[in-house]
Design a protein around this motif. Structure first.
Motif, short mmCIF file in Angstrom:
data_model
loop_
_atom_site.label_atom_id
_atom_site.label_comp_id
_atom_site.label_asym_id
_atom_site.label_seq_id
_atom_site.Cartn_x
_atom_site.Cartn_y
_atom_site.Cartn_z
N LYS A 14 37.94 44.86 43.57
CA LYS A 14 37.74 43.66 44.32
C LYS A 14 37.00 42.69 43.45
N ALA A 15 36.28 43.35 42.23
CA ALA A 15 35.73 42.49 41.17
C ALA A 15 36.59 41.76 40.41
N VAL A 16 37.86 42.38 40.09
CA VAL A 16 38.97 41.97 39.17
C VAL A 16 39.70 40.86 40.14
N THR A 17 39.95 41.13 41.24
CA THR A 17 41.06 40.28 42.04
C THR A 17 40.02 39.01 42.61
N ALA A 18 38.72 38.92 42.45
CA ALA A 18 38.09 37.87 42.84
C ALA A 18 38.10 36.84 41.64
N GLN A 19 38.21 37.15 40.47
CA GLN A 19 38.23 36.16 39.48
C GLN A 19 39.77 35.93 39.37
N PRO A 20 39.80 34.53 38.84
CA PRO A 20 41.13 34.22 38.75
C PRO A 20 41.79 34.59 37.31
N LEU A 21 43.12 34.91 37.44
CA LEU A 21 43.77 35.14 36.13
C LEU A 21 43.47 34.05 35.12
N ARG A 22 43.57 34.23 33.81
CA ARG A 22 43.39 33.52 32.77
C ARG A 22 44.97 32.88 32.46
N PHE A 23 45.68 33.94 32.05
CA PHE A 23 47.20 33.58 31.51
C PHE A 23 47.85 34.23 32.42
N VAL A 24 49.23 33.84 32.78
CA VAL A 24 50.18 34.21 33.45
C VAL A 24 51.73 34.12 32.51
N THR A 25 52.66 34.76 32.63
CA THR A 25 53.88 34.73 31.81
C THR A 25 54.48 33.55 32.52
N LYS A 26 54.94 32.63 31.37
CA LYS A 26 55.81 31.42 31.96
C LYS A 26 57.20 31.75 31.57
N SER A 27 57.57 32.59 30.47
CA SER A 27 58.86 32.94 30.36
C SER A 27 58.79 34.03 29.18
N ALA A 28 59.92 34.72 29.02
CA ALA A 28 60.22 35.80 27.93
C ALA A 28 61.55 35.71 27.58
N SER A 29 61.64 36.35 26.38
CA SER A 29 62.93 36.31 25.73
C SER A 29 63.17 37.66 24.88
N ALA A 30 64.39 38.33 25.15
CA ALA A 30 64.56 39.65 24.60
C ALA A 30 65.44 39.62 23.38
N GLY A 31 64.96 40.14 22.25
CA GLY A 31 65.89 39.85 20.98
C GLY A 31 66.46 41.23 20.76
N SER A 32 67.22 41.51 19.95
CA SER A 32 67.97 43.10 19.73
C SER A 32 66.91 43.97 19.77
N ARG A 33 65.67 43.81 19.08
CA ARG A 33 64.66 44.96 18.87
C ARG A 33 63.27 44.46 19.22
N HIS A 34 63.07 43.20 19.79
CA HIS A 34 61.77 42.60 19.91
C HIS A 34 61.74 41.80 21.16
N THR A 35 60.59 41.56 21.66
CA THR A 35 60.59 40.63 23.00
C THR A 35 59.42 39.33 22.40
N LEU A 36 59.74 38.36 23.09
CA LEU A 36 58.52 37.36 22.77
C LEU A 36 58.45 36.87 24.28
N ILE A 37 57.28 36.60 24.45
CA ILE A 37 56.42 36.20 25.75
C ILE A 37 55.63 34.94 25.66
N LEU A 38 56.04 34.05 26.53
CA LEU A 38 55.29 32.80 26.51
C LEU A 38 54.29 32.86 27.68
N MET A 39 53.09 32.80 27.27
CA MET A 39 51.93 32.91 28.48
C MET A 39 51.32 31.21 28.49
N ILE A 40 51.03 30.95 29.71
CA ILE A 40 50.18 29.75 30.15
C ILE A 40 49.14 30.10 30.82
N ASP A 41 47.86 29.38 30.54
CA ASP A 41 46.64 29.64 31.46
C ASP A 41 46.91 29.00 32.84
N THR A 42 45.95 29.41 33.60
CA THR A 42 46.08 29.02 34.90
C THR A 42 45.24 27.89 35.38
N VAL A 43 44.43 27.33 34.50
CA VAL A 43 43.51 26.29 34.89
C VAL A 43 44.59 25.16 35.35
#
Length: 181
Positions: A14-43
């Motif tokens: 309850k305490a966790v869900t009552a607080q808004p998320l700070r960052f959410v995933t905007k996009s991601a890209s999978a390389g051959s052996r690694h992944t990049l994730i673009l995060m954006i704040d929720t403000v």
């Protein structure tokens, strides 16, 4: 290996869900052996910002990387959990809007249309006019005066599209993959 999701402590749910998320995933890209994730704040965006009246700072974004090529080293062990990529932008108010992971390479496009790259630079695939591996994101100097809107990576080459529909390519060209004619 898959990305490890931390266990949820249901006693504090309850305490966790009552607080808004700070960052959410905007996009991601999978390389051959690694992944990049673009995060954006929720403000939420300030509605007056489009009128030239800026009350709130722009939304913050961050880039995370996981797997091999974590910090641009071509065959480093990597990490199972994402880590934030340190990027020093040319402009103070610039921020990443797109990420592309390739074969040991990482590309970041910013809101200003700047292209940054790092990773394995075999055949000059990063666009820095040399073959030195790059450990942290570096602006692609040959495209300084261009506004990049999209980038695509191949096995050993890269292509970028500008806002004027110009296509730039670099890297290995043994099969004509750069389209240079």
């Amino acid at each position: 290996a898959s990305l490890r999701i931390p266990d949820i402590d249901h006693s504090r749910r309850k305490a966790v869900t009552a607080q808004p998320l700070r960052f959410v995933t905007k996009s991601a890209s999978a390389g051959s052996r690694h992944t990049l994730i673009l995060m954006i704040d929720t403000v939420p965006k300030d509605p007056d910002a489009d009128k030239g009246i800026e009350k709130a700072p722009p939304r913050r974004t961050k880039v995370l990387s996981t797997g091999l090529n974590q910090v641009g080293l071509c065959e480093e062990k990597g990490h199972e959990e994402p880590v934030e990529v340190n990027i020093e932008f040319q402009y103070d108010r610039d921020r990443p809007i797109s990420v592309v992971a390739g074969r040991g390479t990482s590309f970041i496009i910013t809101e200003q249309g700047a292209l940054y790259s790092y990773g394995c630079n075999k055949f000059g695939v990063l666009g820095h006019e040399n073959t030195n591996n790059i450990q942290t994101p570096l602006r692609v100097a040959p495209l300084l005066r261009k506004v990049i809107i999209k980038v695509a990576t191949g096995h050993a080459h890269t292509m970028a599209l500008t806002d004027y529909d110009e296509v730039f390519s670099w890297g290995k060209n043994d099969k004509g993959q750069l389209g240079l004619g």
